[in-house]
Each structure stands twice: as C-alpha cells, then as structure tokens.
Design a protein around this motif. Sequence first.
Motif, PDB file in Angstrom:
ATOM      1  N   ALA A   1       0.799  -1.397  -0.073  1.00  0.00           N
ATOM      2  CA  ALA A   1      -0.027  -0.022   0.013  1.00  0.00           C
ATOM      3  C   ALA A   1       0.900   1.163   0.148  1.00  0.00           C
ATOM      4  O   ALA A   1       0.643   2.137  -0.764  1.00  0.00           O
ATOM      5  CB  ALA A   1      -1.031   0.049   1.093  1.00  0.00           C
ATOM      6  N   LEU A   2       1.995   1.380   0.793  1.00  0.00           N
ATOM      7  CA  LEU A   2       2.893   2.580   0.925  1.00  0.00           C
ATOM      8  C   LEU A   2       3.475   2.823  -0.536  1.00  0.00           C
ATOM      9  O   LEU A   2       3.483   3.594  -0.942  1.00  0.00           O
ATOM     10  CB  LEU A   2       3.720   2.078   1.901  1.00  0.00           C
ATOM     11  N   ALA A   3       3.812   1.623  -1.196  1.00  0.00           N
ATOM     12  CA  ALA A   3       4.765   1.803  -2.428  1.00  0.00           C
ATOM     13  C   ALA A   3       3.709   2.215  -3.392  1.00  0.00           C
ATOM     14  O   ALA A   3       4.035   2.904  -4.325  1.00  0.00           O
ATOM     15  CB  ALA A   3       5.209   0.411  -2.925  1.00  0.00           C
ATOM     16  N   TYR A   4       2.312   1.818  -3.384  1.00  0.00           N
ATOM     17  CA  TYR A   4       1.252   2.199  -4.225  1.00  0.00           C
ATOM     18  C   TYR A   4       1.032   3.577  -4.029  1.00  0.00           C
ATOM     19  O   TYR A   4       0.985   4.453  -5.240  1.00  0.00           O
ATOM     20  CB  TYR A   4      -0.127   1.317  -4.030  1.00  0.00           C
ATOM     21  N   TYR A   5       0.726   4.024  -2.988  1.00  0.00           N
ATOM     22  CA  TYR A   5       0.669   5.326  -2.581  1.00  0.00           C
ATOM     23  C   TYR A   5       1.572   6.369  -3.108  1.00  0.00           C
ATOM     24  O   TYR A   5       1.792   7.437  -3.937  1.00  0.00           O
ATOM     25  CB  TYR A   5       0.281   5.649  -1.073  1.00  0.00           C
ATOM     26  N   LEU A   6       3.041   5.915  -2.929  1.00  0.00           N
ATOM     27  CA  LEU A   6       4.340   6.718  -3.330  1.00  0.00           C
ATOM     28  C   LEU A   6       4.175   6.741  -4.797  1.00  0.00           C
ATOM     29  O   LEU A   6       4.376   7.880  -5.363  1.00  0.00           O
ATOM     30  CB  LEU A   6       5.609   6.064  -2.883  1.00  0.00           C
ATOM     31  N   LEU A   7       3.859   5.656  -5.513  1.00  0.00           N
ATOM     32  CA  LEU A   7       4.139   5.646  -7.115  1.00  0.00           C
ATOM     33  C   LEU A   7       3.007   6.411  -7.723  1.00  0.00           C
ATOM     34  O   LEU A   7       3.121   7.118  -8.563  1.00  0.00           O
ATOM     35  CB  LEU A   7       4.023   4.218  -7.564  1.00  0.00           C
ATOM     36  N   ASN A   8       1.610   6.256  -7.157  1.00  0.00           N
ATOM     37  CA  ASN A   8       0.815   6.809  -7.701  1.00  0.00           C
ATOM     38  C   ASN A   8       0.103   8.347  -7.207  1.00  0.00           C
ATOM     39  O   ASN A   8      -0.527   9.046  -7.964  1.00  0.00           O
ATOM     40  CB  ASN A   8      -0.539   6.062  -7.663  1.00  0.00           C
ATOM     41  N   TRP A   9       0.369   8.663  -5.992  1.00  0.00           N
ATOM     42  CA  TRP A   9       0.241   9.907  -5.315  1.00  0.00           C
ATOM     43  C   TRP A   9       0.816  10.741  -5.107  1.00  0.00           C
ATOM     44  O   TRP A   9       0.443  11.947  -4.770  1.00  0.00           O
ATOM     45  CB  TRP A   9      -1.033   9.479  -4.255  1.00  0.00           C
ATOM     46  N   THR A  10       2.256  10.614  -5.418  1.00  0.00           N
ATOM     47  CA  THR A  10       3.069  11.532  -4.969  1.00  0.00           C
ATOM     48  C   THR A  10       4.087  12.200  -5.952  1.00  0.00           C
ATOM     49  O   THR A  10       4.178  11.126  -7.090  1.00  0.00           O
ATOM     50  CB  THR A  10       4.077  11.147  -3.838  1.00  0.00           C
ATOM     51  N   ARG A  11       4.751  13.152  -5.820  1.00  0.00           N
ATOM     52  CA  ARG A  11       5.759  13.777  -6.822  1.00  0.00           C
ATOM     53  C   ARG A  11       6.808  12.626  -6.879  1.00  0.00           C
ATOM     54  O   ARG A  11       7.064  12.351  -8.156  1.00  0.00           O
ATOM     55  CB  ARG A  11       6.253  14.824  -6.152  1.00  0.00           C
ATOM     56  N   PHE A  12       7.154  12.112  -6.221  1.00  0.00           N
ATOM     57  CA  PHE A  12       8.408  11.067  -6.043  1.00  0.00           C
ATOM     58  C   PHE A  12       7.939  10.061  -7.286  1.00  0.00           C
ATOM     59  O   PHE A  12       8.745   9.623  -7.907  1.00  0.00           O
ATOM     60  CB  PHE A  12       8.582  10.346  -4.797  1.00  0.00           C
TER      61      PHE A  12
END
Lengths: 321, 501
Positions: free
Chosen positions: A168-179
């Motif tokens: 979930a964390l990686a999904y959030y990072l990839l799809n919802w953040t600038r990073f």
Amino acid sequence: MDILKRNKPFIGLLLLCVAIAFVSPDFRTTGNFLIILRQTSINFIIALGMTLVILTGGIDLSVGSILAFSSAVSAWLLASGYHAGLAICAALLIGAACGLINGIFISYGKLQPFIMTLVSMTIFRGLTLVFTDGRPINAGENLTFEFVGNGYIFGIPFPIILMIFLFALAYYLLNWTRFGRYIYAIGGNEDASRLAGINVEINKTAVYIACGILSAIAGIILTSRLAGAQPTAGTGYELDAIAAAVVGGTSLAGGIGNIQGTFAGALIIGVLSNALNLLKVSSYYQTIVKGLVILIAVLIDQPFGRKIVMTLLQKIKGRKL
Amino acid sequence: MENVLLEMKGISKSFPGVKALKSGNLTVYKGRVMALLGENGAGKSTLMNILSGVFEADGGEIFYQGKKVSFKNTHQSAGCGIAMIHQELNLIPRLSAAENLFLGREFTNRFGKLDKKKIYQKSQELLKKVRLDIPPDTIVKDLSVGARQMIEIAKSFTIDANLIIMDEPTASLVDRDVERLFDLIAELKKDGKSIIYISHRLDEIFKIADDVTVMRDGEFVSMRPIVQTNEEQLIEDIVGRKVGKRYPFVKGVRGKKIFEFKNLVGKNIKNSSGAFYEGQTVGFSGLVGSGRTELARAIFGAYNLSGGEFFVDAKSVKIKTPKQALKCGIVYLSEDRKGDGLVLSISVLGNTTLSSLKSLESKLLKINKKKEKSIVKSLIEKLYIKTPSGAQIVKNLSGGNQQKVALARALMVKPKLLILDEPTRGIDVGAKKEIYDLINELKSAGMAILMISSDMNEILGLSDRVMVFREGEITANLEREEASSERIMSYAIGGVSSLRA
Ligand SMILES: Nc1ncnc2c1ncn2[C@@H]1O[C@H](COP(=O)(O)OP(=O)(O)OP(=O)(O)O)[C@@H](O)[C@H]1O
Ligand SMILES: [Mg+2]
C-alpha cells in the motif's frame, strides 16, 4: 478488451490457480493460501524495490547480498543479547547504506546499474562472509523478534500484513506523490526529466536506498523465521524479484509498469512453486517450469508473441463462428 | 492516367479512442512533388505510415505502379522503392553518422565482416550529396538537430527509391539547409522520382510542390495543381475557416529588467552579455550552430559554462541546474521534443504538470489530482491540443500536438522568463497564429520572453528586440525598428562589420 489488457498478469494468475485447483485438492485450502502468501512475502517485498529501480531504467542485482548482510548483522546483535528493536534498526540502516552506495555510484558516478550492482553484489556478499566468518549465526530466543516472521494478527501471519502494508505504501508513493511521478519520468526520459527541473541524481539514489531498505526488511523476516542467519542467504533472490516485476508487465527499459503487476507476478511465481511442490515435482524440473512461465509471460508482451496470441485467438473465434 | 505512380483511396484507421483517418485519398504523379497539408492531427503522418507499412489500414485501397499493394512492414515498401523520412528523428545518438546511415543495410565482405571502409566512403558520398560538411564518423549525439535531419534525409538515399516521403523535413532546418534540400528535390525530380512532401510552411509549398492535397480531420478535402491555387485558399482548406493576420504584432511595454547575464563563457559561447525585460519578446537569430541554443540552455542551467554571472531582479544568483533556474522563474522549451523535451512514455497530464507538481501537493505529499486534472483540461483547451483525454500517452499524439504539450508544461510553471526554442516547430498555420497570440498575451501580462527561431518571419513578426548570433558571439542587439531580414543576415553571416555604422 482494455480491462483485459491492463490486468493481464492477474488474469494469468487466475487461470493458473484454476488449473492447479483442478489437479490438486491440497491446493484449494485456506491454509495453503496463507502459506503461499507468506512464502511470497519475502520475494514480493524485494520485488517492490526492484520494480521501483527498474521503473527508473535501472536494475539492482545486489538485493540478495543486502538481505544476507542485514540478516547476519541483526542475528549477531540478537545473539549478543541486544534488544530486538536495535537489531531491526541496524538491519534497516545497513539496507539503506548499501542502497546509498549503489545509488551514489550509479547516479553521480554514472556507472551502468547492471555493472555497479554486480560489483556491489559480490562486495556485500563478501562482507557478509567476512562478518560471519562463513558460518551460520544462531539468533537465540527472542520473542519480539520472532513475531516478525512467525507471529499472527487476527489469524493472519505477520509477514503477510507487513507485505500488504508495504504494498500500500509503495502504491501510494508511485501513484499519489511527486516522487512517483518522477520515477516514471526518469525511466521514460532522463534528459527530459532533468530539463523539467527534476533532480534526477537524488531521486535515483533515493530509489536505490528504498530498494536496499526493502531488501533488509525481507532479510529481517527471513532471520526471524529461521531464528538465525545464513551467510549464503538470498542467493539468486534478485532473479526471482526481477522475474516478478517482468512477469507483472514492468519493462526493463524503464518508465513502464506498476506495483500491482509485480504483486501478480510474485504470486504467479509463488503459486507455481507451491503447486509443483504439492505435485511432488522434483526441484530440478521446477526451475525449468519457472523459466518457461517467465518466457511465456514476457513473450506475450512482445509484438512477436502478441502476433502468435492474436492469430490463435482469431482461429478460435473463426471456428466458433 | 498514365503518369500516376500512387493512388490511395478511402484509407481509414482507428486507434483506441481516436479515429485518425476516416477517408484518406492521395494521388501522386511520376516525377512530381505532391505536397500534403493539414492541421496537426489531420492524419498526414498516419496516412504515410500506412503507405510505408508501419501501420495496417482498417480499410481502403492502395495502388502503386498500377498494382494493388498493402505493405506489411517497411522492408517490403523499401523493396518496392518507397523511402520514408519520418517526422521524428530516428537516429541512434551514440552511433556515428556513417553507422546510422547504413543501419540494417551494412556492407559486409564475404565472411560477414563489416566493410567499414566501404561504409565510410559511401557515407562520405551521401553526406556530400546532402551537402553536410561533417566527417562520417562524427557521433550523432554531438550534432545539431538540423544536421541530424540532413542525415535522416541522406539515409533515404541508401535505398534506390522511386517515391520519397518527406514528413516535415524542414521543421528543424534553417533557411540555408532548406535551400539545399530544395536543390536536392529538384535533382530527384529530374531523375523521374516522385516526392510526397509534408510541411506546415506554406511558402515552401509554393516553391517546390507541383500539386497539393489538403486533408482535415482524417478526410480528403481538396487536390489541385499548385499553379491553380494560392496561400489564402490553402489556409482556408486547411483550417476550415479564414485566419487573420499571420503575425499579429503587439508592441511590448518594456518593464523592469528581470534577468541579466554577464560575460558568459563556454564551448561555443564567447563572452556574451545581455538582459531581458518584463513585457518584451527578444528574438535570438542566427545560423544553426551559431550558439543561440547553447546560450539559452546556459541561462537555464542546462549547459556547462566556464565563467559568467547571472542576475535575477538585480541580485546575483547561481544557476547550475534546470531546477535552480526554475526556482528563479525561468523555464525552457527544448527544440528537440523527442530528445529532451518530453517524456513520451507518460501521459499528456503527466508531462504537463511535471515541472509544477510541487504546487499541486497537499497533505501527506499527496498530489491533488482533481486540481491537476482541471488545470490540465484548461491548458488542453487553451492550446487546442488534440487528444482523447489527459490520460493519453504523449507518444500517441501527432507531432504538432506533442509540441503543444511541451508548451503546456512550460506555461503551467507561470515563469517570469519564458525561453522558447523553436516553439512552433511542426505546428500548423492555424495553431501557429494561436501561439503567436498567446506569446503576445503573456508579454502584455508582463512576462519576459526569449524566442529562438530559424524562421525569419517569426523573428521579425514577434520580437521587440533581436539578438543576432555568429559563431558563439552576439554580433548585434537590434531594436525592432532597426531589424530587417537583410541586416540580421549580414550580422549572422558576418564579414560586413561596416554595416554596423
Ligand atoms: N499510435 C497512435 N495511437 C493513438 N493515436 C494515434 C497514434 N498515432 C496517431 N494517433 C492519432 O491520430 C491522429 C492523426 O495523427 P497524425 O500523426 O497522422 O497527424 P498529422 O497530420 O501527422 O499531424 P502533425 O501535423 O501534428 O504531425 C491524431 O489525433 C493522433 O493523436
Ligand atoms: Mg505528422
């Protein structure tokens, strides 16, 4: 058709499960289901990091060595009577440091990721061997630490919960953040990303650090399950992780792919080994079967393979009409 | 008719979510140049890709040399004497000019060993033919976009073609190279070869085309011999309505000095100084390789300098990376959209907001996708980007629409100094006018604009001031009233220092 295309790895997984469920009744149990998930957790956690790295157009061959090194250090700390929290933190730090080294040489030293991580793979493994003197380390008894690999929460093994949390964390990072956006952009076109104002070097380094930390987490789970560390642990894990990403549709050229696909990819590999074990196929044949499955998955993504599939589909359709 | 070489009838083609061609018709005569015109996304490239076997048509027929054909790949079409120069540069940057020219068609000896000498010699001949004065072993990466384009053209001569398709060959060429290309086309015609020529530069069409076909929205609109038409009529066919003045100049009101560069030194930059003011458009003019792009990139922190100073609002600043430049309110639109202008593998939305993601961040570093979508939507509308949605992958857009996405990214930053390197490359007549209006609008709102262009009309039509470059030096800094095409050329070519008086 579009939905089919986007979820190709999941459809593959589903078909595989249905097929195996027919031949093996043992496969169909809830218990076995949890076993598969737990077995997959280590590969998938590493594959998460690997996917991030591959998305930027890189590769990390050193994940197995990082796993072994962090595993050895945490086991040694436990054996020396230190607190479990300290052992875990130390392992994570080592993972981060190894990733940092990879990242710096690749981003700022402009080394090819393949070459750099091939080098660091041997060096980190060497460090592990020196540190352990080539012998396994027994972690001794530590209830807190054992929970990581063997504990349950509401009947679900803790590694599975950890895996889902990281997913979930990686999904959030990839799809919802600038990073996440930067990762895709860098993998698609590094020069254009730089001109768009992205600090390519820092972001790439961060991705290798993330991959190192995730490898260390996998190392902690493994150490906890085995209540100790093997200096040769994690050998060949990089291939399983790469396979999970690639079977899941991530392009080795970078810029294309996603985490969900990798999850399906890791499960396909997990289900396959589980089934082959249940069916008592010798481990020699298992590797061949695994290789073939990866080959098929990758072929379908190529124009050549797609053509074959298309003509087959057309033939089937033609016959029905 | 006897002298018909190619006839395409009712060609249709759909991509997911887009009907690229509804009914494409095209007739090409032997020994004549057929111009193919149309707006961005009209389907020109798609039609040509179908002809040369890159795509398969959904419907329609192609007759070539009297026979019905349908090429499955470019090898087949090349075998029948059809060569295509693609809109996007397809050279491999790390290889040399010679290696690129004969890629996939290398000469080998009996044992399959590369015959490097022959490749070198043949390359030399081909480069001479397109009058490109470089050693064949020059690495393509080190060449200007214009030179790459000439190599791309030379490449089409490696097959013995009867029909040569040129998809916007002059989009990245300067006038001198364009003249060379036209000489070449005249020679080819003399040899009885036919040419399909796609361009958005209408003046060119009247120079070299014999016939002209216009398409709009994937459909055939008209075909006429060039002598029976005029610019106005063509524009009306292309756009579907009348377009006003081509270069609608609005005089800028010079505001405060917002950016200054002093004594910049680097490769192909010789001790250059200058300044930009709010509310002004400065045109950079000069030949290819004169150092215009290098200086612009240096200002943006994307080119290594060995010395020099920058000032933003009279304060000294360090600009070593594009990131720092963006922080100073400078944004740069690259001349090479495929090379470093766009990330082709991500969506229109992803490209548009790539430089401004920080402003879209909310709690937990989360991107505000709703806000993002609505901003992108308004930019798509403002720039008339032809795309099924913001989610479309940029690679699937037509060339001109890709260019607009690059422009959208620059605009979204809301810079103080906007650097545009060949901003209308590959953009159709109607959209060009819209972009000119936009540049004027931004200028009136107080933005400083730096525009590099190889199109003299564009420089003269839009600039409040013109800086002329020659061999890495700024040789003139002309106010609009002083600038004329002759004067600019004399400073660009040099040796006429007496004109300075
Ligand atoms: N591979 C693709 N996938 C999806 N859509 C595509 C693809 N190629 C082209 N299109 C769409 O088809 C339409 C026609 O594109 P085409 O490239 O033929 O235009 P064009 O006339 O060459 O325009 P330009 O002058 O901008 O080069 C466009 O709307 C474009 O977005
Ligand atoms: Mg085109």
